[in-house]
Design an enzyme around this catalytic site. Sequence first.
Site, PDB file in Angstrom:
ATOM      1  N   ILE A 253     -36.440  48.768  19.455  1.00 45.15           N
ATOM      2  CA  ILE A 253     -35.313  48.976  18.292  1.00 45.15           C
ATOM      3  C   ILE A 253     -35.530  50.433  18.287  1.00 45.15           C
ATOM      4  O   ILE A 253     -36.311  50.979  17.461  1.00 45.15           O
ATOM      5  CB  ILE A 253     -35.812  48.369  16.985  1.00 45.15           C
ATOM      6  CG1 ILE A 253     -35.698  46.716  17.258  1.00 45.15           C
ATOM      7  CG2 ILE A 253     -34.636  48.468  16.188  1.00 45.15           C
ATOM      8  CD1 ILE A 253     -36.004  45.807  15.909  1.00 45.15           C
ATOM      9  N   PRO A 254     -34.585  51.162  18.777  1.00 43.59           N
ATOM     10  CA  PRO A 254     -34.464  52.571  18.877  1.00 43.59           C
ATOM     11  C   PRO A 254     -34.445  53.480  17.952  1.00 43.59           C
ATOM     12  O   PRO A 254     -33.386  54.248  17.378  1.00 43.59           O
ATOM     13  CB  PRO A 254     -33.607  53.014  20.044  1.00 43.59           C
ATOM     14  CG  PRO A 254     -32.513  51.738  19.829  1.00 43.59           C
ATOM     15  CD  PRO A 254     -33.237  50.762  19.383  1.00 43.59           C
ATOM     16  N   CYS A 255     -35.243  53.268  16.806  1.00 44.74           N
ATOM     17  CA  CYS A 255     -35.128  54.289  15.538  1.00 44.74           C
ATOM     18  C   CYS A 255     -35.387  55.589  15.879  1.00 44.74           C
ATOM     19  O   CYS A 255     -34.676  56.479  15.013  1.00 44.74           O
ATOM     20  CB  CYS A 255     -35.878  53.777  14.271  1.00 44.74           C
ATOM     21  SG  CYS A 255     -38.049  53.579  14.894  1.00 44.74           S
ATOM     22  N   HIS A 256     -35.941  56.029  17.134  1.00 46.32           N
ATOM     23  CA  HIS A 256     -36.060  57.631  17.501  1.00 46.32           C
ATOM     24  C   HIS A 256     -34.346  58.047  17.781  1.00 46.32           C
ATOM     25  O   HIS A 256     -34.454  59.327  17.943  1.00 46.32           O
ATOM     26  CB  HIS A 256     -36.874  57.498  18.459  1.00 46.32           C
ATOM     27  CG  HIS A 256     -36.363  56.753  19.654  1.00 46.32           C
ATOM     28  ND1 HIS A 256     -36.641  55.577  20.183  1.00 46.32           N
ATOM     29  CD2 HIS A 256     -35.585  57.042  21.117  1.00 46.32           C
ATOM     30  CE1 HIS A 256     -36.482  54.980  21.162  1.00 46.32           C
ATOM     31  NE2 HIS A 256     -35.482  55.915  21.565  1.00 46.32           N
ATOM     32  N   ARG A 257     -33.625  57.210  17.776  1.00 49.92           N
ATOM     33  CA  ARG A 257     -32.360  57.534  18.419  1.00 49.92           C
ATOM     34  C   ARG A 257     -31.238  57.985  16.996  1.00 49.92           C
ATOM     35  O   ARG A 257     -30.247  58.509  17.042  1.00 49.92           O
ATOM     36  CB  ARG A 257     -31.294  56.904  18.972  1.00 49.92           C
ATOM     37  CG  ARG A 257     -31.984  56.549  20.628  1.00 49.92           C
ATOM     38  CD  ARG A 257     -31.428  55.373  21.438  1.00 49.92           C
ATOM     39  NE  ARG A 257     -32.345  55.292  22.393  1.00 49.92           N
ATOM     40  CZ  ARG A 257     -32.185  53.868  23.226  1.00 49.92           C
ATOM     41  NH1 ARG A 257     -31.111  53.234  22.699  1.00 49.92           N
ATOM     42  NH2 ARG A 257     -33.170  53.872  24.063  1.00 49.92           N
TER      43      ARG A 257
END
Length: 293
Positions: A253-257
């Site tokens: 779940i790409p919270c880094h984006r």
Amino acid sequence: MTRSSSSSSAADTAPEGAYHYGVMARAIAAIDAAGGAPLPLADLAAELHMSPAHFQRIFTRWAGVSPKRYQQYLALDHAKRLLAEQATTLATAQEVGLSGSGRLHDLFLRWEAMTPGDYARAGKGLLIRMGMTDTPFGPALAMATEHGLCGLAFTAETGEDAARTDLCARWPAARFVEDPDVVAPMVADALGGRGARLHLIGAPFQIKVWEALLHIPSGQVTTYSDIARVVGKPNAQRAVGTAVGRNPISLLIPCHRALRKSGALGGYHWGLPVKRAILAWESARRDAEFTQA
């Protein structure tokens, strides 16, 4: 409730991948210490006590580009360039049913959300298996229920003990069992693009935010305010930022984006050095794919 979506995956999941990240982390520290001045290959290799040829080989295998090229992705203004050039419009992506770019490194995910009632019971009656595993971004603590992965925490910056305390405290009534033989293959399958199931355990608003994150393609970014609009709470940017930070399943779940509107990185629950490395890694791989196409 079952949905499907996509997220970027990482190719190397064996212990060698974690070794590569260790080298990369030290290289990033050396690049940062140079204050923006480019470091020649020989100087970087010397900092790491490696031969230039060996360093170039493992670096390129991990990042997909040369050390010289990768330095450009780690520049301080890289996040701002991403926001200006590679921002994704989440509302459009959701409207047309897109959840990723469909490129080689994208990962098909099936996810199931815990019901609000189950969440209110703090995981009571839930069995969560857990264990350490290696990833391309260092060691990680993985957790899974019978429905799929529910936790993936990078520990290179925070430490293993802190990650365990953090994730276990989210579902205090659950029963936790140490079982790396079960969770490690699940992580390997997810990062290797062989399919993955996720079990999202959070409050309803958090899950809406995490679903929005799943619509951001690899190599692209969005802002907290854009996510707030997509989830129907345009004035709840601070609440969105908190929900993003509470995402328990890193990378998949790409919270880094998610970035601030200014282009600043914002926070990252598992350490900003990891966030920078992931964003640069995804950008490098994305550009390499387009170059080869």
